[in-house]
Design an enzyme around this catalytic site. Structure first.
Site, PDB file in Angstrom:
ATOM      1  N   TYR A   1       3.509   4.607   3.970  1.00  0.00           N
ATOM      2  CA  TYR A   1       2.509   5.396   4.678  1.00  0.00           C
ATOM      3  C   TYR A   1       3.205   6.618   5.275  1.00  0.00           C
ATOM      4  CZ  TYR A   1      -1.085   1.636   5.135  1.00  0.00           C
ATOM      5  OH  TYR A   1      -2.071   0.707   4.928  1.00  0.00           O
TER       6      TYR A   1
ATOM      7  N   GLU B   1      -0.882  -1.363  11.799  1.00  0.00           N
ATOM      8  CA  GLU B   1      -0.408  -1.884  13.095  1.00  0.00           C
ATOM      9  C   GLU B   1       0.363  -0.791  13.846  1.00  0.00           C
ATOM     10  OE1 GLU B   1      -2.060  -4.175  10.885  1.00  0.00           O
ATOM     11  OE2 GLU B   1      -0.015  -4.279  10.144  1.00  0.00           O
TER      12      GLU B   1
ATOM     13  N   ASN C   1      -7.574   4.795   3.943  1.00  0.00           N
ATOM     14  CA  ASN C   1      -7.037   3.440   3.915  1.00  0.00           C
ATOM     15  C   ASN C   1      -8.126   2.424   4.238  1.00  0.00           C
ATOM     16  OD1 ASN C   1      -4.271   1.977   3.811  1.00  0.00           O
ATOM     17  ND2 ASN C   1      -5.388   0.997   5.482  1.00  0.00           N
ATOM     18  N   GLU C   2      -8.386   1.565   3.285  1.00  0.00           N
ATOM     19  CA  GLU C   2      -9.427   0.537   3.453  1.00  0.00           C
ATOM     20  C   GLU C   2     -10.672   1.161   4.093  1.00  0.00           C
ATOM     21  OE1 GLU C   2      -7.777  -2.857   5.529  1.00  0.00           O
ATOM     22  OE2 GLU C   2      -7.028  -3.683   3.667  1.00  0.00           O
TER      23      GLU C   2
ATOM     24  N   GLU D   1      -1.729  -3.794  -1.696  1.00  0.00           N
ATOM     25  CA  GLU D   1      -1.113  -4.454  -0.542  1.00  0.00           C
ATOM     26  C   GLU D   1      -1.186  -5.950  -0.794  1.00  0.00           C
ATOM     27  OE1 GLU D   1      -2.380  -3.602   3.442  1.00  0.00           O
ATOM     28  OE2 GLU D   1      -2.544  -1.460   3.012  1.00  0.00           O
TER      29      GLU D   1
ATOM     30  N   TYR E   1       7.390  -9.178   9.884  1.00  0.00           N
ATOM     31  CA  TYR E   1       6.354  -9.468   8.913  1.00  0.00           C
ATOM     32  C   TYR E   1       6.666 -10.686   8.038  1.00  0.00           C
ATOM     33  CZ  TYR E   1       1.932  -7.674   7.094  1.00  0.00           C
ATOM     34  OH  TYR E   1       0.604  -7.495   6.805  1.00  0.00           O
TER      35      TYR E   1
END
Ligand code: GLA
Length: 594
Positions: free
Chosen positions: A59, A105, A163-164, A240, A307
């Site tokens: 990103y 996030e 994004n989404e 993703e 993560y």
């Protein structure tokens, strides 16, 4: 200088991605340059190749590059050009997702807080003021990406739009306007969208002329079938593949089973799909960069963005690295070379032999922690143009009573004549407490990270009015936005080592100590026994810590240290009983669910 080689072609065919006209499967991993110390980028990218990846995805966080309108910072960890050149130097391809909204996030999902100062700006839709701001952002960003596209000899093969978006809106004109801006900015590679694989999201979030991809972490066959209904031709891609998850303060540390994750990846690759692992390596929300979720309860994301990814926060190959490497080897060539695990980090203690209360630090002028402003109403921090971290609010009350606010974003420690009265915490929906008498009322307010998903992106931070004492409005306020960049210097000033012995740290206060090392290497700073605050090493903001957990260590990247004398400074808002910084051998990310 871009590490460009011979121009090649990359396109989307009837069935496959085509690299120089030949079918090509993308096996990619997400690595956010802004979550990794720049001197460690090359190592992480190299390890990606050793796992069998052929592509790195990142990103771009608009708010980090543009903390104020009209700026575009590309220094240090924001040097996207250097990052992409390192990807190219490793022989890998790159996918860039410039948003402008990125979720991730990340504070505010990457949208600059200043964007919301004008209430007329309508984000994530085709609204002229918003689009004009994006045009400025793309003017600065896209030349960096454009000259590194594959058809100009660079690594970039795909660029994602938004994004989404289908999880948020359905404004097709907005998506088209973003496409136009990308094309006008010289982006020639194929453009994609990503959505969670539901019919509604895939149909709202895409355009016929953009290649649709999906985001998911399980049940690949079913998800890809749904995606196929919306993307009738061309390669299927899970852009993703969620191989782990992130953590919130006060909750458990998320892990996913290695065997299960490897089996999911196997199912995905067996179907012939392309993949981008989210994440290859999560990294760290250094400083004040973490985002938050709020679906009824405010949940700020932790500093560690480990993560549970194949490469740990500190770049170590974890169990998923080896398991995924084996899976990938069934479908693609994987180098024989394997990464070498690092030795455990050195274990030692540093006495915090200097301590300065915040109340004293703000009275000193060198360096200044900020400038007081006077207001006839209760301002939010956004109103003051103070978009991150801490601020001190002050007023005088004649009597005690019940003090209440419209909302506290996100946490306020309340003091009367310097004595602690209590805490108002957004994650508990606190808005009121009892003030025992009249005097000078101070509130140390922390923005714990802006919501990065859903309708609450862009909301103001700080104290939100009305401010009432027993129902009567408190009008006059003084506010001191704390300059976080100056925080580390505060512990150095006023008290020199050895002049005063620190028996404990009564927050809010700064505490500091020094230590010598011969060779800089990664460290893990234990925050067990500390309250809540931020820690700095040589001025580098390691991020927030909190006894609320689950993590009780902060990652100290080796390149933030120097051979010789190093300095640690802690801004503790609560209390530290034993004024010692302990460095431990390994990260402690906290309890898991099972
Ligand atoms: C979605 C978003 C990502 C990230 C993940 C969860 O897929 O697109 O930015 O927020 O969820 O980690």
């Amino acid at each position: 200088m871009s590490a460009s080689t011979t121009p090649r072609s990359f396109s989307i065919g009837e069935q496959d991605f085509l690299l120089d006209g030949e079918p090509f499967r993308i096996i990619s991993g997400a690595l956010h340059y802004f979550r990794v110390h720049p001197d460690q980028w090359a190592d992480r990218i190299h390890k990606a190749r050793l796992m069998g990846l052929n592509t790195i995805e990142t990103y771009v966080p608009w708010n980090e590059h543009s903390p104020q309108r009209g700026t575009f910072d590309t220094a240090g960890a924001l040097d996207l050009a250097r990052f992409l050149d390192l990807v190219a130097a490793e022989g890998l391809l790159a996918i860039v997702r410039p948003g402008p909204y990125i979720c991730a996030e990340w504070d505010n999902g990457g949208l600059p807080a200043w964007l919301f100062s004008d209430p007329a700006v309508g984000v994530r839709r085709n609204e002229p003021l918003y689009m004009a701001a994006i045009a400025e952002y793309f003017d600065a960003l896209l030349p960096i990406v454009a000259e590194r596209q594959i058809d100009r000899g660079g690594p970039v093969v795909l660029v994602q739009i938004e994004n989404e978006y289908g999880a948020y809106g359905d404004d097709k004109d907005y998506l088209r306007a973003l496409v136009d801006l990308n094309r006008a900015g010289g982006i020639t590679v194929p453009l994609t969208t990503i959505d969670q694989p539901t019919h509604q999201m895939l149909s709202d979030g895409g355009l016929p002329e953009l290649h649709k991809t999906g985001s998911f972490g399980s049940r690949a066959t079913a998800r890809l079938a749904t995606l196929r209904e919306h993307q009738p031709t061309g390669p299927l891609m899970c852009a993703e593949f969620w191989n782990g998850w992130f953590d919130h303060w006060g909750a458990h540390h998320h892990t996913t089973g290695t065997a299960e994750a490897a089996a999911e990846l196997d199912e995905l690759l067996a179907s012939g799909a392309s993949v981008n692992l989210y994440m290859l390596l999560g990294g760290t929300n250094f400083g004040f960069t973490n985002g938050a979720n709020d679906k009824g309860v405010y949940q700020p994301t932790t500093t560690s963005y480990d993560y549970d990814a194949p490469l740990t926060e500190s770049g170590e190959p974890g169990p998923k690295f080896w398991a995924f490497r084996d899976v990938i080897a069934k479908y693609a060539p994987v180098p024989d070379e394997v990464p070498v695990a690092s030795a455990p980090a050195p274990v030692f203690e540093v006495v915090l032999d200097r301590s300065v209360p915040l109340s004293q630090a703000i009275r000193s002028s060198a360096p200044s922690l900020g400038t007081w402003g006077e207001y006839d109403h209760l301002p939010t921090l956004d109103e003051l143009g103070h978009f991150r971290g801490f601020a001190l609010y002050e007023t005088t009350v004649e009597t005690g009573g019940v003090l209440s606010f419209g909302e506290v974003r996100d946490r306020a420690q309340v003091f009367l004549d310097g004595e602690p009265v209590g805490v108002l915490s957004r994650d508990r929906h606190d808005t009121a407490l009892v003030v025992p008498g009249g005097g000078v009322l101070q509130l140390l307010v922390e923005d714990q990270g802006r919501v990065n998903y859903g309708p609450r992106i862009g909301e103001d931070k700080g104290l939100v009015g009305p401010a009432l004492l027993d129902g009567a409005e408190i009008a006059g306020w003084r506010v001191l936005p704390l300059d976080v960049g100056s925080l580390p210097a505060a512990a150095r000033r006023d008290v020199e080592p050895g002049e005063a012995s620190v028996v404990s740290v009564a927050g809010p206060a700064f505490a500091g100590g020094s230590f010598d090392i011969e060779t800089p290497a990664d460290l893990y700073l234990s925050t067990a026994g500390w309250g809540k605050g931020n820690a700095f090493v040589n001025g580098f903001n390691l991020g927030r810590y909190w006894s609320n957990g689950p993590a009780s260590t902060l990652y100290v990247p080796g390149p933030a240290l120097v051979a010789g004398r190093n300095e640690i400074v802690v801004f503790e808002t609560l209390a530290i009983a034993r004024p010692v910084a302990r460095f431990v051998a390994a990260p402690e990310l906290g309890h898991t669910e099972f």
